[in-house]
Design a protein around this motif. Structure first.
Motif, short mmCIF file in Angstrom:
data_model
loop_
_atom_site.label_atom_id
_atom_site.label_comp_id
_atom_site.label_asym_id
_atom_site.label_seq_id
_atom_site.Cartn_x
_atom_site.Cartn_y
_atom_site.Cartn_z
N UNK A 295 -24.64 10.03 9.12
CA UNK A 295 -24.78 10.74 10.43
C UNK A 295 -24.50 9.74 11.43
N UNK A 296 -24.47 8.35 11.34
CA UNK A 296 -24.49 7.59 11.80
C UNK A 296 -22.94 7.29 11.68
N UNK A 297 -22.28 6.69 10.50
CA UNK A 297 -21.15 6.46 10.20
C UNK A 297 -20.43 6.64 9.78
N UNK A 298 -20.71 8.22 9.77
CA UNK A 298 -19.16 8.94 8.78
C UNK A 298 -19.63 10.71 9.19
N UNK A 299 -20.50 10.80 10.08
CA UNK A 299 -20.58 12.59 10.15
C UNK A 299 -18.67 12.96 10.61
N UNK A 300 -17.90 12.70 10.73
CA UNK A 300 -16.58 13.19 11.16
C UNK A 300 -16.14 13.86 9.44
N UNK A 301 -16.43 12.53 8.23
CA UNK A 301 -16.08 12.68 7.04
C UNK A 301 -16.82 13.71 6.51
N UNK A 302 -18.11 12.89 6.85
CA UNK A 302 -18.93 14.95 5.57
C UNK A 302 -18.79 16.32 6.39
N UNK A 303 -18.53 16.56 7.69
CA UNK A 303 -18.31 17.54 7.96
C UNK A 303 -16.87 18.95 7.61
N UNK A 304 -16.23 17.68 6.80
CA UNK A 304 -15.28 18.59 5.25
C UNK A 304 -15.45 18.99 5.05
N UNK A 305 -16.96 19.06 4.53
CA UNK A 305 -18.12 19.09 3.18
C UNK A 305 -18.89 20.36 3.37
N UNK A 306 -18.85 21.23 2.58
CA UNK A 306 -20.09 22.08 2.63
C UNK A 306 -20.84 21.91 1.33
N UNK A 307 -22.41 22.06 1.43
CA UNK A 307 -23.76 21.64 0.93
C UNK A 307 -23.63 22.88 0.50
N UNK A 308 -23.57 22.74 -0.95
CA UNK A 308 -23.68 24.79 -2.57
C UNK A 308 -24.74 24.61 -2.93
N UNK A 309 -25.51 23.12 -2.12
CA UNK A 309 -26.95 22.64 -3.90
C UNK A 309 -27.64 22.16 -2.71
N UNK A 310 -29.18 22.14 -2.25
CA UNK A 310 -29.94 21.33 -1.37
C UNK A 310 -31.54 21.32 -2.29
N UNK A 311 -31.94 21.16 -3.42
CA UNK A 311 -33.06 21.01 -4.69
C UNK A 311 -33.85 19.82 -4.61
N UNK A 312 -35.64 20.26 -4.49
CA UNK A 312 -36.34 19.20 -4.28
C UNK A 312 -37.02 19.53 -5.49
N UNK A 313 -37.15 18.20 -6.03
CA UNK A 313 -38.16 18.79 -7.21
C UNK A 313 -39.29 18.06 -6.94
N UNK A 314 -40.60 17.24 -7.78
CA UNK A 314 -41.35 16.76 -7.58
C UNK A 314 -41.04 14.83 -7.04
#
Length: 358
Positions: A158-177
């Motif tokens: 978020x601090x160093x590369x927010x503009x770069x990662x704004x070009x992406x879409x997160x298609x999966x966000x998954x949490x396990x134990x």
């Protein structure tokens, strides 16, 4: 006599109605979450983490309810990962030994072993949302374990590369134990013989020592949304075991890894183009060779991938890869198994660089 001539249209000159082909279906939009949305979720989740507790094992006690008490009267429930870690630490075959035991009998045996076990453990825990204890233990770890938590990773991004990662879409966000998985693809696609392939990255982490922090090249096939992870040059874009690291070093590692992705995508896309032209005489045997030695992939997933590769009738290297990743996405529900299958399929594709030289 004047002959009367009737004007009869000639069939040769008749114009048939023009039949136009149906219009192509509209392109499937790329769906996914923005970096900002995922960042907010990660920060919110990190707010439920309790401070780590480093305790002498001999000072722990188990209650008849199956909870553990720490010095200072904290009481934690155990999640499945913590329970497996506790059993391993104490040398117990938990289900077999305690299947018919009462809570008091189980506590007595565990506490006897606690008292005889030297050393310290770091206990990581969540807030107990059900309010049944002071927290939920996540894992028993070495006191020197220094995790790279998800919140630190996303704060650096978020601090160093927010503009770069704004070009992406997160298609999966998954949490396990035990693990977390973040799959993101770039908004610009590659065209592979009429199919849209979106390049991106897969970030995997574990805050409880189950895996290292890794960032892999990722491809998503839009038509079926299955994914593929590829190692270019035999190396992952980023791989770091959990140990102390300064924030600036972490940020630099992430910036370098993501910045190199476009060059790596170009290489792996060339492999996919070649894979579509490379026949495989026995694709089901190829699937068995790729997945058969993996302890992470259940036999049922291997057999299903063999069935799919024969059903779909694409006896090429690309067809083998697609069968494995399709099963990893549509049949399997475990993100860690999916990770293993997509990585193994990517390794098979990466072998193209060797196969083409032979």
């Amino acid at each position: 006599m004047n002959a009367r001539i009737s004007a009869v249209p000639s069939t040769a000159l008749a114009v048939a109605p023009l039949t136009l082909p149906p219009p192509p279906p509209p392109p499937v939009p790329l769906r996914g979450r923005t970096f900002g949305s995922v960042y907010d979720e990660v920060m919110m989740r990190s707010g439920e983490m309790l401070p780590d507790q480093v305790v002498h094992v001999a000072d722990l006690r188990m209650t008849p309810l199956g909870n553990i008490t720490l010095p200072g009267h904290l009481t934690y429930r155990l999640n499945p990962v913590a329970l497996r870690g506790l059993a391993s630490m104490l040398g117990l075959r938990w289900d077999k030994w305690f299947q018919s035991a009462s809570g008091e009998e189980r506590a007595e045996e565990v506490n006897r072993r606690f008292q005889r076990t030297p050393g310290e453990k770091k206990i990581r825990a969540w807030v107990d949302r059900e309010d049944r204890a002071d927290g939920v233990a996540r894992a028993f770890l070495a006191p020197t374990f220094t995790p790279i938590d998800d919140a630190r990773i996303f704060e650096r991004m978020h601090t160093m590369m927010k503009g770069l990662v704004d070009e992406y879409r997160f298609t999966r966000v998954e949490f396990t134990d035990s693990t977390t998985h973040y799959t993101a693809v770039h908004t610009e696609a590659f065209d592979l013989d009429g199919e849209l392939l979106y390049p991106g990255f897969h970030l995997r982490n574990s805050e409880v020592g189950a895996s290292a922090l890794s960032l892999d090249d990722h491809w998503m096939r839009l038509v079926c949304l299955n994914g593929l992870m590829v190692r270019v040059g035999g190396k992952r874009a980023l791989y770091r075991t959990h140990r102390a690291i300064e924030d600036d070093q972490l940020a630099a590692a992430l910036v370098i890894a993501v910045g190199r992705l476009p060059e790596r995508w170009a290489t792996s896309f060339g492999w996919m183009q070649s894979a579509k032209r490379m026949p495989v005489p026995h694709p089901d045997d190829a699937v068995a060779a790729i997945l058969g030695d993996s302890a992470e992939v259940p036999k049922a997933m291997l057999e299903e991938a063999q069935r799919v590769v024969l059903r779909d009738g694409d006896p090429t290297r690309f067809g083998v890869v697609q069968a494995i990743t399709l099963v990893a996405h549509q049949t399997n529900k475990d993100p860690d198994v999916r990770f293993a299958m997509e990585r193994l399929a990517g390794d098979y594709l990466a072998a193209m660089s060797v196969a083409e030289k032979v």
